[in-house]
Design a protein around this motif. Structure first.
Motif, PDB file in Angstrom:
ATOM      1  N   GLU A  70       0.886  -1.140   0.088  1.00 51.49           N
ATOM      2  CA  GLU A  70       0.080  -0.040  -0.013  1.00 51.49           C
ATOM      3  C   GLU A  70       0.772   1.254  -0.024  1.00 51.49           C
ATOM      4  O   GLU A  70       0.710   2.123  -0.853  1.00 51.49           O
ATOM      5  CB  GLU A  70      -0.724  -0.031   1.011  1.00 51.49           C
ATOM      6  CG  GLU A  70      -2.110  -1.070   1.257  1.00 51.49           C
ATOM      7  CD  GLU A  70      -3.069  -0.868   2.439  1.00 51.49           C
ATOM      8  OE1 GLU A  70      -2.728  -0.295   3.330  1.00 51.49           O
ATOM      9  OE2 GLU A  70      -4.172  -1.347   1.895  1.00 51.49           O
ATOM     10  N   SER A  84       3.951   1.733  -1.232  1.00 46.76           N
ATOM     11  CA  SER A  84       4.275   1.803  -2.402  1.00 46.76           C
ATOM     12  C   SER A  84       3.140   2.347  -3.764  1.00 46.76           C
ATOM     13  O   SER A  84       3.409   3.419  -4.492  1.00 46.76           O
ATOM     14  CB  SER A  84       4.988   0.664  -3.313  1.00 46.76           C
ATOM     15  OG  SER A  84       5.254   0.826  -4.487  1.00 46.76           O
ATOM     16  N   LEU A  85       2.243   1.555  -3.555  1.00 43.63           N
ATOM     17  CA  LEU A  85       0.897   2.141  -4.544  1.00 43.63           C
ATOM     18  C   LEU A  85       0.432   3.564  -4.318  1.00 43.63           C
ATOM     19  O   LEU A  85       0.087   4.381  -5.385  1.00 43.63           O
ATOM     20  CB  LEU A  85      -0.252   1.002  -4.230  1.00 43.63           C
ATOM     21  CG  LEU A  85      -0.244  -0.288  -4.709  1.00 43.63           C
ATOM     22  CD1 LEU A  85      -1.253  -1.253  -4.455  1.00 43.63           C
ATOM     23  CD2 LEU A  85      -0.020  -0.392  -6.318  1.00 43.63           C
ATOM     24  N   ALA A  86       0.368   3.934  -2.689  1.00 44.82           N
ATOM     25  CA  ALA A  86      -0.082   5.296  -2.484  1.00 44.82           C
ATOM     26  C   ALA A  86       0.763   6.215  -2.965  1.00 44.82           C
ATOM     27  O   ALA A  86       0.743   7.502  -3.073  1.00 44.82           O
ATOM     28  CB  ALA A  86      -0.315   5.319  -1.021  1.00 44.82           C
ATOM     29  N   VAL A  92       3.013   4.534  -7.504  1.00 38.92           N
ATOM     30  CA  VAL A  92       3.962   3.637  -8.300  1.00 38.92           C
ATOM     31  C   VAL A  92       2.816   2.510  -8.747  1.00 38.92           C
ATOM     32  O   VAL A  92       2.012   2.004  -8.106  1.00 38.92           O
ATOM     33  CB  VAL A  92       4.985   2.764  -7.331  1.00 38.92           C
ATOM     34  CG1 VAL A  92       5.825   1.826  -8.115  1.00 38.92           C
ATOM     35  CG2 VAL A  92       5.825   4.062  -6.576  1.00 38.92           C
TER      36      VAL A  92
END
Lengths: 272, 290
Positions: free
Chosen positions: B177, B179-181, B184
């Motif tokens: 999460e 990284s996604l936030a 990425v």
């Protein structure tokens, strides 16, 4: 009422200072509902969040605070079988018009548990948003690291050991590192999901101070279990209960003269 | 009852202490028993094999019966080639399917993959050899290094898949999460965060599978077959250490028995070195103990 006027004034000042002529609202949701499977997590939420303000979302566990927050940067898409109805406007553009990556660059997020990347140094963590997605920033990495760590009040504590592993920091420092990492990619909105609930009081205080200082540059939405914290840091407060937005008002007003009975019962501790 | 009334030496404390000692000794004995055969094999092979080891062993080809000396240069090269081909097939397929099962799917298809890999890992290697014989040897019209490597690759796939999956599942959700936030993309998150965080465990799994196939004999008997001469060709039969050891060990010649011991020693030694190298590579740069 004086306080309310203060907020208004501050807002106008910010707009003038920043020369922003666009809308006053960073986020607008219209009849926003999120379903996980058949279960509605939030129901018909209508919310307008002004730019450069701090808004806190309070409510008992399971009321949909986090779901609401996560729908604002599409993190809820990670949960399977999610259905969203209604519209969300982020910075005057419908959320569906954004590429999810651009959206998350504009809408940063800080999580409940500090989650620095364990295999990276402090330095690498700050610039991880660039490194991982392969984007090139307009300034040098050294400048970004220094600026963001100063901004997140961590610089003095770590400037001599930037190449040390991020997990060698204390919990509070790790959380400030995560904040530095978030602001490194220059978001306009920062979502915080109970950012201090895993931290000690002193670290909590530091982060609350940060939130206060950040208002000039960012729009902040913070989910919190701690009503005192909501009262301390936010300009506006939204009270949610079982998926409904019960009341949304200026913080001072919501905590002193709530209009809805349920809000009053919650903030006086009758339930929750 | 007040706290002062409780006598800590009363009751079953003595009994618990004895029981504790007993169970601890049982565990210690079990631990020793599990390591003992390994150590015995290691030392016995070393003892028996080291006397036949000399520079010829690594540089010479096998000599015909009756002549003394000779070595296993062709088998060593052959094993390296076969394991390389096997790795080229087994590692990418295993890692990618592990990622698929752990990260990208939560449906009946991924459950089928999990089940099938479990079954596949339990299939005797000789059957994999027959499969490779049918698919590669018959198609190409002869024994070849490719056929042997293919068989080894198939044997590697389930081990690599399952370890990759298990290791990826150990990576906490909040790292994904995070990284996604940061904006990425999902595949970069899988690759640079999840896979990297799990890399030590995955490399260990790969290593285990390489160690396993390096010693496989049965599937090579009718795929890569064996070759008394040096061969670098992928389409020709090729020698391998396990097959050479097998052939020498069942022969009636004392000279060949010695060479078989030496071969076994080298095989164990290579796997030992491989372990050390990977441990060195994957040592945690950021462990707090540094």
């Amino acid at each position: 009422m004086k306080v309310i006027l203060d907020t208004e004034l501050k807002f106008e000042e910010h707009q003038k200072l920043k020369g922003k002529d666009s809308s006053k609202f960073a986020i607008t949701t219209t009849d926003l509902s999120v379903h996980f499977g058949l279960k509605a997590a939030i129901k018909k939420i209508n919310l307008k969040i002004r730019r450069n303000t701090v808004t806190s979302i309070i409510g008992p566990s399971g009321c949909g605070k986090s779901t609401l927050l996560r729908s604002l940067n599409l993190m809820h898409e990670l949960t399977p079988r999610t259905k969203v109805t209604g519209t969300i406007k982020i910075l005057d553009k419908d959320i569906t018009e954004y590429d999810v990556i651009n959206l998350r660059n504009k809408v940063g997020m800080v999580f409940q548990k500090p989650n620095p990347f364990p295999k990276m140094s402090i330095y690498e963590n700050v610039i991880s948003g660039y490194k991982l997605s392969g984007k090139n920033p307009s300034e040098s990495f050294d400048d970004i690291v220094e600026r963001c760590l100063i901004h997140s009040a961590l610089w003095d504590e770590v400037k001599d050991r930037l190449n040390k592993p991020a997990i060698s920091l204390s919990g509070g420092q790790q959380q400030r590192l995560c904040i530095a990492r978030t602001i490194a990619i220059n978001p306009e909105i920062i979502l915080m999901d109970e950012p201090t609930s895993a931290l000690d009081p002193l670290s909590t205080m530091k982060i609350e101070k940060l939130i206060h200082d950040f208002k000039n540059d960012y729009t902040i939405i913070i989910v919190t279990h701690n009503m005192q914290q909501a009262a301390r840091v936010s300009d506006f407060t939204a009270f949610m209960f079982i998926g409904d937005l019960v009341e949304f008002d200026k913080t001072k007003k919501l905590f002193t003269v709530p209009t809805v009975k349920l809000t009053e019962e919650y903030i006086t501790g009758k339930f929750g | 009852m007040k706290l002062d009334d409780i006598k800590f030496t009363d009751g079953n404390l003595q009994r618990r202490k004895i029981l504790n000692r007993l169970m601890l000794s049982l565990c210690t004995i079990a631990a020793v028993l599990s390591v003992a055969p390994l150590l015995y094999v290691f030392f016995y092979t070393t003892f028996s094999g080291i006397s036949a080891l000399n520079i010829d062993f690594f540089t010479q080809l096998p000599k015909p019966v009756g002549e003394t000396g000779g070595g296993m240069a062709n088998s060593i090269i052959g094993t390296l080639i076969l394991v390389t081909i096997g790795s080229l097939i087994g590692i990418p397929v295993g890692i990618l399917s592990g990622i698929y099962v752990a990260e990208y799917s939560n449906n009946i298809f991924s459950n089928i993959i999990k089940f099938v890999t479990d079954v596949l890992s339990g299939i005797p290697s000789i059957i994999i050899g027959i499969f490779a014989y049918g698919v590669v040897v018959l198609t190409m019209g002869g024994f070849s290094a490719l056929a042997g490597g293919f068989a080894l690759g198939i044997i590697m796939i389930p081990t690599v898949t399952r370890t990759t999956e298990e290791m990826l599942k150990l990576v906490p959700v909040n790292l994904r999460e995070a990284s996604l936030a940061l904006g990425v993309s999902r595949w970069k998150t899988s690759l640079k965060i999840v896979l990297k965080t799990a890399s030590t465990g995955i490399i260990t799994g790969i290593l285990l599978s390489i160690a396993r196939v390096a010693g496989e004999t049965a599937p090579l008997l009718f795929t890569s077959f064996g070759n008394r001469f040096m061969s670098y060709s992928l389409t020709e039969p090729i020698d391998s250490m396990p097959v050479r050891i097998f052939n020498y060990a069942i022969s009636p010649f004392e000279e060949w028995h010695k060479l078989a011991w030496a071969g076994a020693f080298i095989l164990i030694f290579l796997i030992f070195i491989l372990n050390l190298v990977v441990r060195f590579i994957t040592r945690d740069k950021y462990s707090i103990n540094n």
